[in-house]
Design a protein around this motif. Sequence first.
Motif, PDB file in Angstrom:
ATOM      1  N   ALA A   5     -36.204 -49.397  18.527  1.00 16.65           N
ATOM      2  CA  ALA A   5     -35.943 -49.151  19.896  1.00 16.65           C
ATOM      3  C   ALA A   5     -34.609 -48.720  19.968  1.00 16.65           C
ATOM      4  CB  ALA A   5     -36.300 -50.033  20.954  1.00 16.65           C
ATOM      5  N   ILE A   6     -33.876 -48.778  18.772  1.00 17.32           N
ATOM      6  CA  ILE A   6     -32.562 -48.305  18.766  1.00 17.32           C
ATOM      7  C   ILE A   6     -32.072 -47.498  17.214  1.00 17.32           C
ATOM      8  CG2 ILE A   6     -31.655 -50.186  19.928  1.00 17.32           C
ATOM      9  CD1 ILE A   6     -30.813 -51.546  17.362  1.00 17.32           C
ATOM     10  N   LYS A   7     -33.302 -46.616  17.253  1.00 21.47           N
ATOM     11  CA  LYS A   7     -33.287 -45.812  15.775  1.00 21.47           C
ATOM     12  C   LYS A   7     -31.780 -45.129  15.854  1.00 21.47           C
ATOM     13  CE  LYS A   7     -38.080 -44.722  15.620  1.00 21.47           C
ATOM     14  NZ  LYS A   7     -38.611 -45.171  16.982  1.00 21.47           N
ATOM     15  N   PRO A   8     -31.191 -44.621  14.738  1.00 20.43           N
ATOM     16  CA  PRO A   8     -31.660 -44.999  13.508  1.00 20.43           C
ATOM     17  C   PRO A   8     -31.531 -46.335  12.849  1.00 20.43           C
ATOM     18  CG  PRO A   8     -29.448 -44.058  13.153  1.00 20.43           C
ATOM     19  CD  PRO A   8     -29.955 -43.886  14.670  1.00 20.43           C
ATOM     20  N   PHE A   9     -30.963 -47.322  13.695  1.00 20.44           N
ATOM     21  CA  PHE A   9     -30.864 -48.557  13.417  1.00 20.44           C
ATOM     22  C   PHE A   9     -31.925 -49.519  13.563  1.00 20.44           C
ATOM     23  CE2 PHE A   9     -26.898 -46.904  15.213  1.00 20.44           C
ATOM     24  CZ  PHE A   9     -26.187 -46.904  14.000  1.00 20.44           C
ATOM     25  N   CYS A  10     -32.266 -50.533  12.480  1.00 19.27           N
ATOM     26  CA  CYS A  10     -33.147 -51.757  12.537  1.00 19.27           C
ATOM     27  C   CYS A  10     -32.888 -52.597  13.921  1.00 19.27           C
ATOM     28  CB  CYS A  10     -33.139 -52.208  11.298  1.00 19.27           C
ATOM     29  SG  CYS A  10     -34.425 -53.770  11.371  1.00 19.27           S
ATOM     30  N   ASP A  11     -33.982 -52.980  14.537  1.00 20.13           N
ATOM     31  CA  ASP A  11     -33.855 -53.943  15.737  1.00 20.13           C
ATOM     32  C   ASP A  11     -34.746 -55.140  15.435  1.00 20.13           C
ATOM     33  OD1 ASP A  11     -36.319 -52.867  16.223  1.00 20.13           O
ATOM     34  OD2 ASP A  11     -35.918 -52.447  18.543  1.00 20.13           O
ATOM     35  N   GLY A  12     -35.120 -55.077  14.269  1.00 20.62           N
ATOM     36  CA  GLY A  12     -36.033 -56.465  13.915  1.00 20.62           C
ATOM     37  C   GLY A  12     -37.715 -56.078  14.232  1.00 20.62           C
ATOM     38  N   THR A  13     -37.912 -54.978  14.945  1.00 22.22           N
ATOM     39  CA  THR A  13     -39.262 -54.986  15.345  1.00 22.22           C
ATOM     40  C   THR A  13     -40.176 -54.820  13.747  1.00 22.22           C
ATOM     41  OG1 THR A  13     -38.634 -53.732  17.096  1.00 22.22           O
ATOM     42  CG2 THR A  13     -40.989 -53.166  16.152  1.00 22.22           C
TER      43      THR A  13
END
Length: 69
Positions: free
Chosen positions: A45-53
């Motif tokens: 949900a916070i592309k381009p970063f990883c949020d653990g999904t």
Amino acid sequence: MTSIITPYEDGPLIVRGDFELRTADGEPIDPSRGTVALCRCGKSAIKPFCDGTHKTIQFKAPGDDSRRR
Ligand code: FES
């Protein structure tokens, strides 16, 4: 400028070192830290970063170079 990008098995791309993160239009993206995790599962949900999904969706990807198989 040297950066190291590591694909983590079943997880994100970890970027370490000196790097600049930019949009496709060339606008800077503030990484907020020196090491970042970039999503490669496509569901963050916070592309381009990883949020653990990637863990929730049980994303599968190798942590090595799959061209060598
Ligand atoms: S790789 Fe972590 S949320 Fe996509």
